[in-house]
Scaffold this motif. Sequence first.
Motif, short mmCIF file in Angstrom:
data_model
loop_
_atom_site.label_atom_id
_atom_site.label_comp_id
_atom_site.label_asym_id
_atom_site.label_seq_id
_atom_site.Cartn_x
_atom_site.Cartn_y
_atom_site.Cartn_z
N CYS A 50 60.97 -15.07 2.13
CA CYS A 50 59.69 -15.77 2.01
C CYS A 50 58.52 -14.80 2.23
CB CYS A 50 59.62 -16.91 3.01
SG CYS A 50 58.06 -17.83 2.92
N GLU A 53 55.86 -16.21 4.77
CA GLU A 53 56.22 -16.06 6.17
C GLU A 53 56.10 -14.60 6.62
OE1 GLU A 53 59.53 -17.87 9.19
OE2 GLU A 53 60.26 -17.16 7.26
N GLN A 58 53.95 -17.56 9.50
CA GLN A 58 54.10 -19.02 9.50
C GLN A 58 55.08 -19.45 8.40
OE1 GLN A 58 52.51 -21.02 11.78
NE2 GLN A 58 51.86 -19.08 12.67
N PRO A 59 55.93 -20.41 8.70
CA PRO A 59 56.84 -20.90 7.65
C PRO A 59 56.09 -21.75 6.63
CG PRO A 59 57.14 -22.17 9.65
CD PRO A 59 56.15 -21.07 9.98
N CYS A 60 56.65 -21.83 5.45
CA CYS A 60 56.10 -22.69 4.39
C CYS A 60 57.15 -23.74 4.03
CB CYS A 60 55.72 -21.84 3.17
SG CYS A 60 57.12 -21.16 2.28
N CYS A 63 60.60 -22.40 3.07
CA CYS A 63 61.39 -21.58 3.99
C CYS A 63 62.72 -22.27 4.29
CB CYS A 63 60.63 -21.33 5.28
SG CYS A 63 59.36 -20.07 5.12
N ASN A 84 66.16 -26.94 5.60
CA ASN A 84 64.99 -27.37 4.83
C ASN A 84 65.19 -28.84 4.46
OD1 ASN A 84 63.19 -27.93 2.51
ND2 ASN A 84 62.68 -25.77 2.75
#
Length: 147
Positions: A50, A53, A58-60, A63, A84
């Motif tokens: 990612c 990230e 930060q995760p999306c 992710c 997910n």
Amino acid sequence: MPGNHTKTLKIRLPEEPYLFINLILAGIIILMLCYFIVFSPESNNYPVSCIHEKLTGQPCPSCGLSHSLSLILRGSFSKASEWNIFGMRIFIFFISQLLLRIVFSFYFLKLKYGRNNLIFIDATGSGIMVLLTFWPFLRWMTIILAN
């Protein structure tokens, strides 16, 4: 035998863009499924990571999607949703699109008339499926772009 003529159907993909596009889309989906089978969630050896990230920390919403889809293909549905929550939704979308590419191509070949209607139904239905499937990602992108 004389007088016994059989018709053969010659398909030339460059002359049938709809079939050509369906073949390309089906091939891409099959390659994606192979990717999720070959790369193992246990080994965590996915070559694609990612970018969001990595850049922001930060995760999306996407992710863990590779892990999730790999686990779904291996039958570990509860683990897949831990990686997910959208994994099953995306998996169903791609499997249904693969089946639709095959079914619609078959009907396209069988139809002499009404091919444009078939293409319209396919495009409209697939567009709706894309919006329903990827709405969380689209919404997230609009929020990110607005900030």
